[in-house]
Design a protein around this motif. Structure first.
Motif, PDB file in Angstrom:
ATOM      1  N   ASP A  77      41.630-125.537 -57.903  1.00 14.12           N
ATOM      2  CA  ASP A  77      42.775-125.476 -56.989  1.00 14.12           C
ATOM      3  C   ASP A  77      44.087-125.622 -57.777  1.00 14.12           C
ATOM      4  OD1 ASP A  77      41.322-125.187 -54.590  1.00 14.12           O
ATOM      5  OD2 ASP A  77      40.755-127.312 -54.703  1.00 14.12           O
ATOM      6  N   ARG A  78      44.065-126.538 -58.708  1.00 16.62           N
ATOM      7  CA  ARG A  78      45.260-126.757 -59.534  1.00 16.62           C
ATOM      8  C   ARG A  78      45.537-125.546 -60.422  1.00 16.62           C
ATOM      9  NH1 ARG A  78      46.411-132.015 -63.366  1.00 16.62           N
ATOM     10  NH2 ARG A  78      48.478-131.359 -64.010  1.00 16.62           N
ATOM     11  N   ARG A  80      44.890-122.486 -59.744  1.00 18.25           N
ATOM     12  CA  ARG A  80      45.535-121.450 -58.931  1.00 18.25           C
ATOM     13  C   ARG A  80      47.003-121.789 -58.670  1.00 18.25           C
ATOM     14  NH1 ARG A  80      40.967-121.599 -56.145  1.00 18.25           N
ATOM     15  NH2 ARG A  80      41.835-122.828 -54.451  1.00 18.25           N
ATOM     16  N   ARG A  81      47.234-123.087 -58.359  1.00 15.78           N
ATOM     17  CA  ARG A  81      48.611-123.498 -58.051  1.00 15.78           C
ATOM     18  C   ARG A  81      49.557-123.232 -59.231  1.00 15.78           C
ATOM     19  NH1 ARG A  81      46.364-128.258 -55.559  1.00 15.78           N
ATOM     20  NH2 ARG A  81      46.780-129.482 -57.417  1.00 15.78           N
ATOM     21  N   MET A  86      49.114-114.812 -56.432  1.00 18.31           N
ATOM     22  CA  MET A  86      48.269-113.810 -55.774  1.00 18.31           C
ATOM     23  C   MET A  86      49.066-113.009 -54.752  1.00 18.31           C
ATOM     24  SD  MET A  86      44.643-115.749 -55.341  1.00 18.31           S
ATOM     25  CE  MET A  86      43.716-114.267 -55.116  1.00 18.31           C
ATOM     26  N   LEU A  93      51.867-113.552 -45.102  1.00 16.43           N
ATOM     27  CA  LEU A  93      53.009-114.464 -44.931  1.00 16.43           C
ATOM     28  C   LEU A  93      52.766-115.268 -43.661  1.00 16.43           C
ATOM     29  CD1 LEU A  93      56.001-112.065 -45.721  1.00 16.43           C
ATOM     30  CD2 LEU A  93      54.921-113.724 -47.244  1.00 16.43           C
ATOM     31  N   LEU A  94      53.177-116.539 -43.688  1.00 16.64           N
ATOM     32  CA  LEU A  94      52.971-117.355 -42.486  1.00 16.64           C
ATOM     33  C   LEU A  94      54.035-116.992 -41.456  1.00 16.64           C
ATOM     34  CD1 LEU A  94      52.033-120.843 -43.948  1.00 16.64           C
ATOM     35  CD2 LEU A  94      50.559-118.984 -43.211  1.00 16.64           C
ATOM     36  N   LEU A  97      56.968-119.305 -40.468  1.00 20.49           N
ATOM     37  CA  LEU A  97      57.952-119.702 -41.473  1.00 20.49           C
ATOM     38  C   LEU A  97      58.943-118.565 -41.760  1.00 20.49           C
ATOM     39  CD1 LEU A  97      55.679-121.561 -44.075  1.00 20.49           C
ATOM     40  CD2 LEU A  97      56.787-122.469 -42.036  1.00 20.49           C
ATOM     41  N   GLU A 101      61.110-120.057 -46.629  1.00 16.77           N
ATOM     42  CA  GLU A 101      60.101-121.125 -46.474  1.00 16.77           C
ATOM     43  C   GLU A 101      58.743-120.680 -46.980  1.00 16.77           C
ATOM     44  OE1 GLU A 101      61.877-123.591 -42.619  1.00 16.77           O
ATOM     45  OE2 GLU A 101      60.511-121.919 -42.317  1.00 16.77           O
ATOM     46  N   LEU A 105      56.827-122.653 -49.848  1.00 17.80           N
ATOM     47  CA  LEU A 105      55.496-123.216 -49.618  1.00 17.80           C
ATOM     48  C   LEU A 105      54.675-123.288 -50.903  1.00 17.80           C
ATOM     49  CD1 LEU A 105      53.356-124.148 -47.517  1.00 17.80           C
ATOM     50  CD2 LEU A 105      52.680-121.769 -47.302  1.00 17.80           C
ATOM     51  N   SER A 106      54.717-122.193 -51.671  1.00 13.24           N
ATOM     52  CA  SER A 106      53.927-122.197 -52.913  1.00 13.24           C
ATOM     53  C   SER A 106      54.503-123.212 -53.908  1.00 13.24           C
ATOM     54  CB  SER A 106      53.879-120.792 -53.517  1.00 13.24           C
ATOM     55  OG  SER A 106      55.176-120.401 -53.916  1.00 13.24           O
ATOM     56  N   GLU A 108      56.036-125.993 -53.052  1.00 16.46           N
ATOM     57  CA  GLU A 108      55.643-127.330 -52.565  1.00 16.46           C
ATOM     58  C   GLU A 108      54.214-127.645 -52.975  1.00 16.46           C
ATOM     59  OE1 GLU A 108      56.304-127.138 -48.393  1.00 16.46           O
ATOM     60  OE2 GLU A 108      58.467-127.411 -48.565  1.00 16.46           O
ATOM     61  N   LEU A 109      53.341-126.655 -52.801  1.00 18.84           N
ATOM     62  CA  LEU A 109      51.933-126.899 -53.136  1.00 18.84           C
ATOM     63  C   LEU A 109      51.758-127.119 -54.647  1.00 18.84           C
ATOM     64  CD1 LEU A 109      50.247-124.295 -50.756  1.00 18.84           C
ATOM     65  CD2 LEU A 109      50.132-126.782 -50.586  1.00 18.84           C
ATOM     66  N   ARG A 153      56.811-115.045 -53.579  1.00 23.15           N
ATOM     67  CA  ARG A 153      56.001-116.245 -53.431  1.00 23.15           C
ATOM     68  C   ARG A 153      55.013-116.387 -54.595  1.00 23.15           C
ATOM     69  NH1 ARG A 153      52.464-116.091 -48.281  1.00 23.15           N
ATOM     70  NH2 ARG A 153      51.378-114.590 -49.597  1.00 23.15           N
TER      71      ARG A 153
ATOM     72  N   MET B   1      51.275-134.691 -46.857  1.00 18.88           N
ATOM     73  CA  MET B   1      51.546-133.272 -46.846  1.00 18.88           C
ATOM     74  C   MET B   1      50.883-132.593 -45.638  1.00 18.88           C
ATOM     75  SD  MET B   1      50.722-130.401 -49.707  1.00 18.88           S
ATOM     76  CE  MET B   1      51.810-130.935 -51.003  1.00 18.88           C
ATOM     77  N   TYR B   5      52.962-130.582 -42.902  1.00 18.52           N
ATOM     78  CA  TYR B   5      52.746-129.171 -42.595  1.00 18.52           C
ATOM     79  C   TYR B   5      52.326-128.988 -41.148  1.00 18.52           C
ATOM     80  CZ  TYR B   5      53.072-127.906 -47.536  1.00 18.52           C
ATOM     81  OH  TYR B   5      53.516-127.703 -48.804  1.00 18.52           O
ATOM     82  N   ARG B  12      57.110-125.097 -34.611  1.00 20.49           N
ATOM     83  CA  ARG B  12      57.299-123.664 -34.377  1.00 20.49           C
ATOM     84  C   ARG B  12      56.023-123.086 -33.771  1.00 20.49           C
ATOM     85  NH1 ARG B  12      60.095-122.558 -40.213  1.00 20.49           N
ATOM     86  NH2 ARG B  12      61.805-123.988 -39.895  1.00 20.49           N
ATOM     87  N   LEU B 322      45.128-117.913 -47.288  1.00 23.17           N
ATOM     88  CA  LEU B 322      46.374-117.921 -48.063  1.00 23.17           C
ATOM     89  C   LEU B 322      46.609-119.276 -48.708  1.00 23.17           C
ATOM     90  CD1 LEU B 322      49.163-116.720 -48.869  1.00 23.17           C
ATOM     91  CD2 LEU B 322      50.032-117.872 -46.835  1.00 23.17           C
ATOM     92  N   SER B 325      44.381-119.844 -51.448  1.00 23.62           N
ATOM     93  CA  SER B 325      44.753-119.072 -52.638  1.00 23.62           C
ATOM     94  C   SER B 325      45.986-119.651 -53.328  1.00 23.62           C
ATOM     95  CB  SER B 325      44.998-117.609 -52.257  1.00 23.62           C
ATOM     96  OG  SER B 325      46.201-117.503 -51.536  1.00 23.62           O
ATOM     97  N   LEU B 326      46.808-120.348 -52.524  1.00 22.44           N
ATOM     98  CA  LEU B 326      47.988-120.983 -53.130  1.00 22.44           C
ATOM     99  C   LEU B 326      47.640-122.325 -53.766  1.00 22.44           C
ATOM    100  CD1 LEU B 326      50.765-120.191 -50.503  1.00 22.44           C
ATOM    101  CD2 LEU B 326      50.428-119.143 -52.727  1.00 22.44           C
ATOM    102  N   GLY B 327      46.372-122.680 -53.691  1.00 21.14           N
ATOM    103  CA  GLY B 327      45.930-123.877 -54.390  1.00 21.14           C
ATOM    104  C   GLY B 327      45.769-125.101 -53.523  1.00 21.14           C
TER     105      GLY B 327
END
Lengths: 222, 601
Positions: A77-78, A80-81, A86, A93-94, A97, A101, A105-106, A108-109, A153, B1, B5, B12, B322, B325-327
């Motif tokens: 996970d780390r 990837r972060r 990707m 996209l969320l 947001l 934002e 998000l990426s 922040e993660l 992102r 977190m 989130y 929203r 997503l 994938s963002l970790g």
């Protein structure tokens, strides 16, 4: 020195019809500043390969090395972060947001230590999103714009490797070329290792190296 | 977190999640509302059952009579909580008014007192249960001062009286004062003191104040008016009202009454169940509907919530992918979505609960205003005829109004604080005790007859011994419902008409043919002065009234009766106390509540 190396990578899974060998002893080396295109027909194992490279899944056989270090020694996970960006065909996209934002998000993660908002805005500017559009909800953008936000992102955390899965699949020709140009620039100007999975010949043509997947076997095309 | 989130996403809310919240809210509103209505109707019905005064009235048909003894037999039915019979004592009254008669002076502690009586008086009514008399439960009369007749009064332990306001005002009588009842016994007037425990008044615009009598307990009257009652072959009543514990007890009570000699060719029976039936039926319907809605919404609602939750979860698969994938760790992604859903569900459940409660109150109010109001005003109740048989209990039915909500129920009904009976239960025998005095045996009676005219000094001593020293030997007469429960022996045949007694086989009277029983007979006079009425008791030393009773058998002593106890069947017991006795606090009539348990085998 390669940034990512695949050695004898195999992956299979079971279905009702029986075992599927999605990847058979794939071996390849990826370097910074180069655009790679992986082409192949549907079901040839491209997406499997991508999820293994992103650390979303673990190969049944073979090894993946990131900067000569076995990926197994990483917190995936780390990994990837911090090291992977990707991009997906459907942008992902969320919708709740805004554009900025989504990029934040990426950050922040990834626990980005700088000014996240500023960095996100810089990235959006880099991919051609206008400042007045930053606070618009992602659903209010066109497909091309959304994909550019997705690119912003992906690169916000300054990853070494950018994995793009059919990034132009939902875009018209003009937008496709814009996005591909951004990706090529990222490799050539910013030294990123860009790996694009695509069906589109015109996208593959822009890559420095094209790899072909055929029935789980990875072949170097040229 | 995760929390951050989750709450950012909640701020929203996409329309799907919002719809999900609304769905949960409405399901919870429906469940809560139906549950509250279901529970409220159950409680309301229970409250109706507890508050409703079920009265079964035995009313004599024209040209017939109901023997008092048969009425008493109905009391041992387990469902009878209380009952009332009213008997007017035609010759009994409270002396009052201007036309006073001077009575012989009496001497108290060496001081002479004037004693007056008055021809003008207030009629007396003996009641078993004051609250169950028409003027009181209909609301026409209320206690102005003091209380109604008390438990001790009903049981004959204290000689009490409740007097009307006009008598109290006329003579400035207050609660706690003693007044004297007068009745005509044999050839003379008897004056019996009793304590004023209450003064009542009428809400009606009264023209004939004399129609408002003073009330005394039946138990006291039965004893005091023995001579009056004994002039009738069998004491009878026009009606008797039995308060039953439940609606369902009625049929069994009727069967019991039938088995115990109540002849329904001569007696009407009226049950005031109409209002209860109408209201209970309305509540039952609402209760059932609420339950069905509850079950329906519960099953469909929970199914729907599960289905939509799973759908919502799956619809966010892209978001999960997503974030992964963002970790972001998968478990954190799941926790974030679960937190969002939990917050929505909790929020919706809380709002739904209060919404449901409000809705339940609204439903209850609607039911009150429509169904129950219609039930109260239903044709069945409104068309109840004010027949002679029915009118006495009708106010208990017509005055019932009820409404309910999720917080509780309110039943407006006539406030009747009944004197509850302790009735006999299975394996219980004793009925009541009454202390009488054995005056003499047949052989002693011979002496009395012999020396009744001119007595020598020695004979006079014998006379005094018989009438004054032996008088102090008190015996308990025990009326029992079933003599076969005792071990009896040496039973002689005897005519049914006479009162037959059983004495202990160890009693000195075991071999006697008959004994003469008496209560202590004391005439008492009333002194009336200008400020009111004060009782002054004046023992009158004369031979007491007595009667001869046959000894028909003996019994073996046990822990419930022995020595000085005299057993008598319940029927004979009533005959016996109607022949004898005058109320006095120390030798009062003890009612059915005094139960002697059957000896364990």
């Amino acid at each position: 020195m390669s940034i990512l190396e695949l050695r004898g990578l195999s992956y299979d899974y079971k279905t009702k019809a029986g075992a599927v060998h999605a990847l058979k002893e794939a071996t390849a080396t990826f370097e910074k500043g180069v655009v790679y295109a992986i082409v192949g027909r549907s079901g040839s194992g491209k997406s499997t390969l991508m999820s293994l490279m992103a650390g979303l899944d673990v190969p049944k056989q073979g090894d993946i090395f990131y900067q000569s270090e076995d990926l197994r020694s990483f917190d995936r996970d780390r990994f990837r972060r911090e090291h992977i960006g990707m991009i997906f065909q459907s942008y992902y996209l969320l919708p709740q947001l805004t554009a900025v934002e989504n990029v934040e998000l990426s950050l922040e993660l990834a626990k980005y230590r700088g000014n996240k908002r500023k960095r996100a805005e810089e990235m959006l500017t880099l991919v051609g999103i206008k400042k007045e559009q930053f606070k618009k909800r992602s659903t209010q953008f066109s497909g091309g714009e959304q994909q550019r936000i997705a690119v912003a992102r992906a690169i916000a955390t300054d990853p070494d490797i950018i994995l793009a899965d059919e990034p132009t699949g939902n875009l018209d020709n003009e937008n496709s070329m814009n996005v591909v140009k951004i990706l090529v620039d990222l490799a050539h100007q910013y030294g990123k290792c860009v790996i694009i999975i695509t069906h589109a010949a015109e996208v593959a043509e822009r890559a420095d190296i094209v790899l072909k997947m055929d029935d789980g076997i990875l072949l170097t095309k040229g | 977190m995760i929390i951050k989130y989750a709450f950012r996403n909640l701020r929203r809310l996409p329309w799907r999640t919002l719809l999900y919240g609304f769905m949960v809210f409405f399901i919870i509103v429906s469940i809560t509302a139906s549950l509250f209505v279901w529970s409220a109707t159950a409680k309301a019905k229970e409250g109706l059952h507890e508050n409703y005064i079920f009265v079964a009235s035995l009313v004599k048909r024209e040209n017939t009579e109901i023997p008092l003894s048969e009425i008493f037999k109905c009391l041992d039915h387990e469902s009878v909580k209380a009952f009332n019979v009213s008997m007017s004592e035609a010759e009994g009254m409270i002396p009052s008014g201007d036309a006073m008669l001077r009575m012989p002076s009496i001497e108290i502690k060496g001081e002479k007192k004037d004693v007056w009586v008055d021809e003008f008086g207030c009629n007396l009514l003996a009641v078993e249960n004051l609250a169950l008399t028409y003027p009181f439960f209909s609301g026409e009369c209320t206690i102005r001062e003091g209380t109604g007749l008390t438990k001790e009064g009903y049981n004959g332990l204290i000689s009490e009286i409740v007097i009307p306001w006009w008598l109290a005002d006329r003579y400035d009588i207050h609660v706690g004062d003693t007044v004297n009842r007068r009745y005509h016994r044999s050839t003379e007037n008897m004056y019996l003191p009793c304590t004023v425990v209450g003064i009542y008044e009428s809400r009606e615009n009264v023209t004939d104040i004399r129609s408002y009598p003073a009330y005394i307990p039946l138990a006291v009257a039965e004893v005091d008016y023995g001579s009056f009652l004994s002039r009738m072959e069998i004491p009878t009543v026009e009606r008797a009202d039995f308060v039953l514990s439940s609606r369902d007890a009625f049929d069994d009570f009727v069967a019991h009454a039938n088995e115990n000699g109540i002849d329904f060719k001569k007696t009407n029976i009226v049950f005031n169940n109409s209002t209860y039936d109408v209201l209970a039926s309305a509540l039952d319907n609402i209760h059932t509907i609420a339950f069905l809605v509850f079950m329906l919404v519960l099953f469909i609602g929970i199914g729907l919530i599960v289905f939509v939750t799973v759908y919502l979860w799956k619809s966010r698969k892209d978001e999960q992918n997503l974030l992964t994938s963002l970790g972001m760790k998968k478990i954190k992604v799941n926790l974030m979505i679960a937190t969002e859903l939990c917050v929505i569900v909790i929020f919706s459940v809380i709002l739904g609960f209060f919404g449901g409660r409000t809705a339940a109150d609204g439903i209850c109010q609607t039911v009150n205003d429509t169904v129950l109001a219609r039930a109260n005003a239903s044709e069945k109740i409104q068309n109840m005829q004010s027949t002679e048989d029915f009118e006495i209990t009708m106010p208990l039915e017509k005055n019932i109004k009820m409404d309910f909500s999720s917080k509780g129920y309110r039943i407006l009904t006539t406030d009747v604080e009944m004197n509850e009976l302790y009735t006999l239960k299975e394996n219980e025998i004793g009925v009541s005790r009454h202390t009488l005095y054995i005056m003499m045996t047949d052989s002693e009676a011979d002496i009395y007859m012999k020396y009744g005219k001119v007595l020598s000094e020695e004979e006079q001593k014998m006379y005094d011994y018989i009438f004054y020293e032996r008088e102090l030997l008190a015996f308990d007469v025990i009326g029992v419902s079933d003599l076969s429960l005792f071990e009896l022996n040496t039973i002689r045949e005897y005519p049914y008409e006479i009162v037959g007694l059983y004495v202990s086989e160890n009693s000195p009277y075991a071999n006697e043919e008959a004994i003469y029983l008496s209560s202590r007979n004391r005439n008492e006079y009333v002194q009336i002065n200008n400020t009111g009425m004060n009782a002054v008791l004046a023992p009158n030393k004369r031979p007491p009234a007595m009667s001869r009773y046959e000894i028909v058998g003996t019994y073996k002593d046990n822990e419930y009766c022995s020595g000085n106890d005299i057993l008598v069947s319940l029927e004979n017991y009533h005959k016996l106390y109607s022949h004898l006795s005058v109320t006095e606090e120390e030798e009062c009539f003890k009612r059915i509540h005094e139960i002697n348990l059957k000896e364990a085998e």
